[in-house]
Design an enzyme around this catalytic site. Structure first.
Site, PDB file in Angstrom:
ATOM      1  CG  ASP A  48       0.213   2.446  -7.651  1.00 38.17           C
ATOM      2  OD1 ASP A  48       0.523   3.327  -8.511  1.00 38.17           O
ATOM      3  OD2 ASP A  48       0.050   1.266  -8.114  1.00 38.17           O
ATOM      4  CE  LYS A  71      -4.778   5.750 -11.824  1.00 36.95           C
ATOM      5  NZ  LYS A  71      -4.018   4.611 -11.506  1.00 36.95           N
ATOM      6  CG  MET A  95      -9.503  -3.221  -3.970  1.00 36.35           C
ATOM      7  SD  MET A  95      -9.604  -2.570  -5.637  1.00 36.35           S
ATOM      8  CE  MET A  95      -8.960  -4.288  -6.563  1.00 36.35           C
TER       9      MET A  95
HETATM   10  N1  SAH Z   1      -1.273  -5.291  -6.993  1.00 42.98           N
HETATM   11  C1  SAH Z   1      -1.653  -5.635  -5.359  1.00 42.98           C
HETATM   12  C2  SAH Z   1      -3.457  -5.349  -5.501  1.00 42.98           C
HETATM   13  C3  SAH Z   1      -3.706  -3.969  -5.614  1.00 42.98           C
HETATM   14  S1  SAH Z   1      -5.386  -3.546  -5.408  1.00 42.98           S
HETATM   15  C4  SAH Z   1      -1.296  -7.015  -4.956  1.00 42.98           C
HETATM   16  O1  SAH Z   1      -0.921  -7.786  -5.962  1.00 42.98           O
HETATM   17  O2  SAH Z   1      -1.344  -7.290  -3.699  1.00 42.98           O
HETATM   18  C5  SAH Z   1      -5.517  -3.098  -3.847  1.00 42.98           C
HETATM   19  C6  SAH Z   1      -5.788  -4.113  -2.906  1.00 42.98           C
HETATM   20  O3  SAH Z   1      -5.051  -5.025  -2.595  1.00 42.98           O
HETATM   21  C7  SAH Z   1      -6.356  -3.654  -1.421  1.00 42.98           C
HETATM   22  O4  SAH Z   1      -7.703  -2.943  -1.451  1.00 42.98           O
HETATM   23  C8  SAH Z   1      -6.412  -4.796  -0.693  1.00 42.98           C
HETATM   24  O5  SAH Z   1      -7.470  -5.483  -0.854  1.00 42.98           O
HETATM   25  C9  SAH Z   1      -5.247  -5.680  -1.184  1.00 42.98           C
HETATM   26  N2  SAH Z   1      -3.867  -5.172  -0.565  1.00 42.98           N
HETATM   27  C10 SAH Z   1      -2.942  -4.925  -1.012  1.00 42.98           C
HETATM   28  N3  SAH Z   1      -1.822  -4.902  -0.189  1.00 42.98           N
HETATM   29  C11 SAH Z   1      -2.435  -5.299   1.077  1.00 42.98           C
HETATM   30  C12 SAH Z   1      -1.863  -5.964   2.111  1.00 42.98           C
HETATM   31  N4  SAH Z   1      -0.834  -5.634   2.736  1.00 42.98           N
HETATM   32  N5  SAH Z   1      -2.896  -6.610   3.111  1.00 42.98           N
HETATM   33  C13 SAH Z   1      -4.037  -6.672   2.696  1.00 42.98           C
HETATM   34  N6  SAH Z   1      -4.537  -6.364   1.608  1.00 42.98           N
HETATM   35  C14 SAH Z   1      -3.661  -5.717   0.731  1.00 42.98           C
END
Ligand code: SAH
Length: 253
Positions: free
Chosen positions: A35, A57, A170
């Site tokens: 991703d 995406k 998000m």
């Molecule tokens: N599977 C991922 C989440 C995917 S949805 C997880 O477990 O973290 C994508 C969202 O995750 C982003 O819009 C944000 O809200 C959050 N996110 C992912 N990585 C991040 C990071 N390093 N710092 C802050 N928010 C993060």
């Protein structure tokens, strides 16, 4: 012989937060489908013989469709290749892995899930606060703030409750609307809120505010998570909070 699919969490960004299992399967994979959120540092761990493909995406925009990703996973595994499906954070948290696992089950493909450090936990570590501090919270809710077209809107009334830490993935940039919705659902204006941008990366930024002042919060670079709840007061103030002994007794029973 069919290959195997590994649905792997890459963690929030810092390569040192990758699990040993994730590193092993990454280095043994024939194909890596990743991703957008997966950091360059982690992608650099792939060897020269490994096929790397970005199938990222955002909210349905551009990139490879979910149906195409599902087909790719099945096709590669059927060809006998070992496939890593690499996702940011934990693969099962807001990662559409449910649909991919359904497709793999239907296609008779063997798969394994390798968990990762999800953004909520990386953000908690960044602000050095316990999301489940027993003095303030007895539950944590991971909720998606941004609803994609065709998906139900978040019902904030179902999310807001006492002794709860809310982690909004998000959260979007429309903090005014979000704050209004949270207030309407019952959160008081002085409830602490902390935005954490790019947790566990070199560009990590932390912005402390309250639900009332959220509309004026600084715009931070994506990805960000928004932490909300009384437990976060700890991060802003140094006065130790009282321990409720009854909780202690319950836990030691
Ligand atoms: N599977 C991922 C989440 C995917 S949805 C997880 O477990 O973290 C994508 C969202 O995750 C982003 O819009 C944000 O809200 C959050 N996110 C992912 N990585 C991040 C990071 N390093 N710092 C802050 N928010 C993060």
């Amino acid at each position: 012989m069919k290959g195997k699919v590994y649905i792997v969490g890459a963690g929030p960004g810092d390569v040192r937060l990758l699990t040993l299992r994730a590193l092993t399967v990454l280095q043994q994979a024939d194909v890596i489908l990743h991703d957008d959120l997966v950091s360059e540092e982690i992608l650099a761990l792939a060897g020269p013989g490994q096929r790397l493909r970005n199938v990222g995406k955002r909210c349905g925009k551009a990139g490879t469709s979910q149906g195409e990703i599902n087909s790719l996973l099945i096709r590669h595994a059927t060809e006998g290749l070992n496939v890593v499906r690499l996702k940011g954070g934990d693969p099962l948290v807001f990662g559409r892995a449910g649909e991919e696992m359904d497709a793999l089950r239907a296609g008779g493909i063997d798969f394994e899930v390798v968990p990762g450090v999800t953004a909520a936990l990386a953000a908690g570590a960044a602000v050095k606060v316990s999301l489940t501090d027993r003095r303030w919270a007895s539950q944590v809710i991971f909720v998606s703030g941004h609803s994609c077209a065709g998906h139900p809107r978040t019902d904030w009334r179902a999310v807001v409750s006492a002794r709860t830490t809310i982690v909004i993935y998000m959260p979007g940039q429309n903090h005014g609307t979000l704050a209004a919705e949270l207030r309407e659902a019952g959160l008081s204006a002085d409830t602490p809120a902390i935005l954490v941008s790019r947790a566990a990366t070199r560009e990590e930024r932390i912005y402390r505010t309250t639900v009332g002042d959220l509309p004026w919060a600084q715009r931070l670079s994506a990805p960000t998570v928004l932490l909300i709840g009384a437990t976060l007061r700890e991060a802003a103030e140094s006065t130790p909070a009282p321990v409720h002994e009854c909780v202690e007794q319950e836990l030691s029973k």
